[in-house]
Scaffold this motif. Structure first.
Motif, PDB file in Angstrom:
ATOM      1  N   UNK A 130     -51.565  -4.362  -2.831  1.00 19.49           N
ATOM      2  CA  UNK A 130     -52.067  -3.485  -3.879  1.00 19.49           C
ATOM      3  C   UNK A 130     -50.929  -2.694  -4.508  1.00 19.49           C
ATOM      4  N   UNK A 131     -51.122  -2.371  -5.775  1.00 23.22           N
ATOM      5  CA  UNK A 131     -50.169  -1.523  -6.483  1.00 23.22           C
ATOM      6  C   UNK A 131     -50.063  -0.188  -5.743  1.00 23.22           C
ATOM      7  N   UNK A 132     -48.828   0.243  -5.489  1.00 22.99           N
ATOM      8  CA  UNK A 132     -48.661   1.483  -4.734  1.00 22.99           C
ATOM      9  C   UNK A 132     -47.360   2.171  -5.127  1.00 22.99           C
TER      10      UNK A 132
ATOM     11  N   UNK B  68     -44.290  -5.161  -6.023  1.00 20.37           N
ATOM     12  CA  UNK B  68     -44.027  -6.331  -6.861  1.00 20.37           C
ATOM     13  C   UNK B  68     -43.175  -7.339  -6.096  1.00 20.37           C
ATOM     14  N   UNK B  69     -42.167  -6.846  -5.393  1.00 20.61           N
ATOM     15  CA  UNK B  69     -41.331  -7.743  -4.598  1.00 20.61           C
ATOM     16  C   UNK B  69     -42.147  -8.421  -3.498  1.00 20.61           C
ATOM     17  N   UNK B  70     -43.057  -7.667  -2.879  1.00 23.29           N
ATOM     18  CA  UNK B  70     -43.917  -8.250  -1.854  1.00 23.29           C
ATOM     19  C   UNK B  70     -44.855  -9.298  -2.452  1.00 23.29           C
ATOM     20  N   UNK B  71     -45.302  -9.068  -3.679  1.00 26.31           N
ATOM     21  CA  UNK B  71     -46.155 -10.050  -4.359  1.00 26.31           C
ATOM     22  C   UNK B  71     -45.398 -11.351  -4.603  1.00 26.31           C
ATOM     23  N   UNK B  72     -44.156 -11.216  -5.067  1.00 28.16           N
ATOM     24  CA  UNK B  72     -43.323 -12.403  -5.296  1.00 28.16           C
ATOM     25  C   UNK B  72     -43.082 -13.141  -3.974  1.00 28.16           C
TER      26      UNK B  72
ATOM     27  N   UNK C 257     -45.037 -13.169  -1.304  1.00 27.64           N
ATOM     28  CA  UNK C 257     -46.271 -13.839  -0.892  1.00 27.64           C
ATOM     29  C   UNK C 257     -46.422 -15.178  -1.602  1.00 27.64           C
ATOM     30  N   UNK C 258     -46.105 -15.196  -2.884  1.00 25.88           N
ATOM     31  CA  UNK C 258     -46.203 -16.427  -3.661  1.00 25.88           C
ATOM     32  C   UNK C 258     -45.177 -17.448  -3.170  1.00 25.88           C
ATOM     33  N   UNK C 259     -43.963 -16.998  -2.895  1.00 23.49           N
ATOM     34  CA  UNK C 259     -42.926 -17.888  -2.362  1.00 23.49           C
ATOM     35  C   UNK C 259     -43.356 -18.497  -1.026  1.00 23.49           C
ATOM     36  N   UNK C 260     -43.958 -17.682  -0.172  1.00 22.29           N
ATOM     37  CA  UNK C 260     -44.408 -18.173   1.134  1.00 22.29           C
ATOM     38  C   UNK C 260     -45.498 -19.228   0.980  1.00 22.29           C
ATOM     39  N   UNK C 261     -46.400 -19.015   0.029  1.00 28.31           N
ATOM     40  CA  UNK C 261     -47.463 -19.993  -0.219  1.00 28.31           C
ATOM     41  C   UNK C 261     -46.895 -21.309  -0.729  1.00 28.31           C
TER      42      UNK C 261
ATOM     43  N   UNK D 246     -41.854  -4.366 -18.043  1.00 30.20           N
ATOM     44  CA  UNK D 246     -40.819  -4.065 -17.054  1.00 30.20           C
ATOM     45  C   UNK D 246     -41.229  -4.625 -15.693  1.00 30.20           C
ATOM     46  N   UNK D 247     -42.512  -4.476 -15.350  1.00 30.93           N
ATOM     47  CA  UNK D 247     -43.008  -5.019 -14.081  1.00 30.93           C
ATOM     48  C   UNK D 247     -42.870  -6.543 -14.049  1.00 30.93           C
ATOM     49  N   UNK D 248     -43.169  -7.185 -15.177  1.00 30.44           N
ATOM     50  CA  UNK D 248     -43.066  -8.651 -15.238  1.00 30.44           C
ATOM     51  C   UNK D 248     -41.615  -9.102 -15.097  1.00 30.44           C
ATOM     52  N   UNK D 249     -40.679  -8.353 -15.685  1.00 35.19           N
ATOM     53  CA  UNK D 249     -39.260  -8.672 -15.519  1.00 35.19           C
ATOM     54  C   UNK D 249     -38.837  -8.539 -14.059  1.00 35.19           C
ATOM     55  N   UNK D 250     -39.318  -7.468 -13.412  1.00 36.48           N
ATOM     56  CA  UNK D 250     -38.974  -7.253 -12.008  1.00 36.48           C
ATOM     57  C   UNK D 250     -39.507  -8.391 -11.143  1.00 36.48           C
ATOM     58  N   UNK D 251     -40.748  -8.778 -11.404  1.00 37.01           N
ATOM     59  CA  UNK D 251     -41.332  -9.885 -10.643  1.00 37.01           C
ATOM     60  C   UNK D 251     -40.513 -11.152 -10.842  1.00 37.01           C
ATOM     61  N   UNK D 252     -40.140 -11.432 -12.090  1.00 38.68           N
ATOM     62  CA  UNK D 252     -39.360 -12.631 -12.382  1.00 38.68           C
ATOM     63  C   UNK D 252     -38.045 -12.625 -11.609  1.00 38.68           C
ATOM     64  N   UNK D 253     -37.391 -11.473 -11.568  1.00 40.26           N
ATOM     65  CA  UNK D 253     -36.129 -11.345 -10.842  1.00 40.26           C
ATOM     66  C   UNK D 253     -36.337 -11.563  -9.345  1.00 40.26           C
ATOM     67  N   UNK D 254     -37.384 -10.932  -8.786  1.00 41.12           N
ATOM     68  CA  UNK D 254     -37.660 -11.078  -7.352  1.00 41.12           C
ATOM     69  C   UNK D 254     -38.044 -12.506  -7.001  1.00 41.12           C
ATOM     70  N   UNK D 255     -38.801 -13.153  -7.902  1.00 40.11           N
ATOM     71  CA  UNK D 255     -39.259 -14.513  -7.620  1.00 40.11           C
ATOM     72  C   UNK D 255     -38.113 -15.516  -7.704  1.00 40.11           C
ATOM     73  N   UNK D 256     -37.290 -15.411  -8.749  1.00 35.92           N
ATOM     74  CA  UNK D 256     -36.215 -16.387  -8.957  1.00 35.92           C
ATOM     75  C   UNK D 256     -35.011 -16.141  -8.064  1.00 35.92           C
ATOM     76  N   UNK D 257     -34.824 -14.891  -7.641  1.00 38.59           N
ATOM     77  CA  UNK D 257     -33.654 -14.530  -6.836  1.00 38.59           C
ATOM     78  C   UNK D 257     -34.085 -13.740  -5.605  1.00 38.59           C
ATOM     79  N   UNK D 258     -34.751 -14.407  -4.653  1.00 36.29           N
ATOM     80  CA  UNK D 258     -35.242 -13.690  -3.467  1.00 36.29           C
ATOM     81  C   UNK D 258     -34.105 -13.085  -2.654  1.00 36.29           C
ATOM     82  N   UNK D 259     -34.358 -11.899  -2.152  1.00 35.86           N
ATOM     83  CA  UNK D 259     -33.326 -11.118  -1.484  1.00 35.86           C
ATOM     84  C   UNK D 259     -32.602 -11.877  -0.378  1.00 35.86           C
TER      85      UNK D 259
END
Length: 315
Positions: free
Chosen positions: A85-87, A94-98, A100-104, A217-230
């Motif tokens: 959830x948004x918090x 957002x990073x956790x959402x990305x 979760x999708x990567x894990x799936x 801005x949130x969508x950009x952050x998600x894109x960054x987290x998804x394409x470049x996982x920590x």
């Protein structure tokens, strides 16, 4: 060939919306009619899935006798992914959402990659694969038109239409822009349920756009987290630069550029300037490799920003 029954003729005429189907030039029943091997329900269902009301018609406009019982339709995998959830005010959710999708994607990689699972896990971080997983159709378009903003005209780079669960991205962009724009649209698909129809300008993760809405801005952050996982960025960074945090000094400057190390050390580099150098370099300590930006298929600026975010360097 056996003459079809009256009920078969009637059913096929209904599907064709042609009361004269199966009649020859003399007005008699064709001696060699094409008899359907699939039921009308199968044909209608497959036409709906294919989004083609003319599927299974031959050149003469008649139903083909070669229609299989189940037509081969591109397999689409769709699942509901439980996202956090948004918090708070930060972007951790957002990073956790990305993640979760990567894990799936990783768990279902053999289903999602019909040909073969790529050896490089970065290639699994393809928005096209993710769209398939979350039930969105992803299409490349030759052009999506233009729109005006703040006195300038921009090529439309991406469009999301939630009403038909479809995302389109224009081919008129460099590859890394196409990839980041697609990941940005993916963010709208999974994070922003209130976004039903939306279009975006070209995005490469450089953060140069001004006066952006919160969801952009949130969508950009998600894109960054998804394409470049920590974890993966840290691992590749350590493999290339042989350290957990890069510090610019005589030794590391020489390893980066033996012939120009003194020039590199002259004048204090900003963190972003050093990050850009590390993001685009293809050589260090005598070893040649694909740059960090190229390995993750993103722009130099997007990778530089990510290296900064992860505190992988200091000046």
């Amino acid at each position: 060939m056996k003459t079809p029954s009256k009920s078969q003729i009637s059913e096929n005429r209904r599907l064709l919306q042609n009361p004269y189907a199966y009649l020859d030039d003399a007005g008699s029943i064709d001696a060699a009619p094409k008899i359907l091997e699939a039921t009308s329900e199968q044909i209608v269902s497959n036409r709906r899935a294919l989004e083609n009301p003319f599927a299974f018609l031959d050149d003469a406009g008649s139903l083909s006798g070669q229609v299989p019982q189940t037509h081969s339709i591109p397999h689409q995998i769709s699942e509901q992914i439980q996202l956090p959830k948004r918090s708070g005010k930060g972007y951790q959710w957002i990073e956790q959402s990305a993640k979760k999708l990567q894990e799936s994607i990783w768990k279902r990689r053999h289903e999602l990659c019909s040909d073969s699972v790529p050896n490089d896990p970065v290639k699994l971080l393809d928005p096209a694969i993710a769209f398939n997983l979350v039930g969105f159709r992803y299409e490349m378009a030759e052009t999506l038109g233009q729109f005006a903003s703040n006195g300038s005209t921009f090529e439309v780079a991406g469009v999301i239409d939630r009403t038909v669960k479809c995302v389109q991205v224009s081919r008129q962009m460099p590859f890394n822009t196409i990839r980041f724009t697609a990941a940005h649209e993916l963010a709208h698909a999974v994070l922003h349920q209130g976004v039903h129809m939306h279009r975006d300008r070209p995005l490469d993760g450089s953060g140069q756009e001004r006066a952006r809405d919160k969801i952009e801005i949130e969508a950009d952050k998600f894109a960054s987290f998804f394409l470049m996982p920590q974890n993966l960025v840290r691992k590749r960074f350590q493999q290339i630069f042989l350290c957990e945090k890069f510090v610019l000094n005589e030794a590391t400057a020489f390893a980066l550029d033996p012939s120009g190390s003194q020039n590199m050390l002259q004048g204090r580099k900003t963190l972003r300037e050093l990050a850009r150098i590390l993001a685009k370099t293809g050589s260090f300590n005598g070893q040649n490799f694909r740059s960090m930006a190229d390995q993750f298929y993103v722009s130099v600026e997007a990778m530089a920003i990510r290296l900064e975010e992860l505190s992988l360097l200091e000046v």
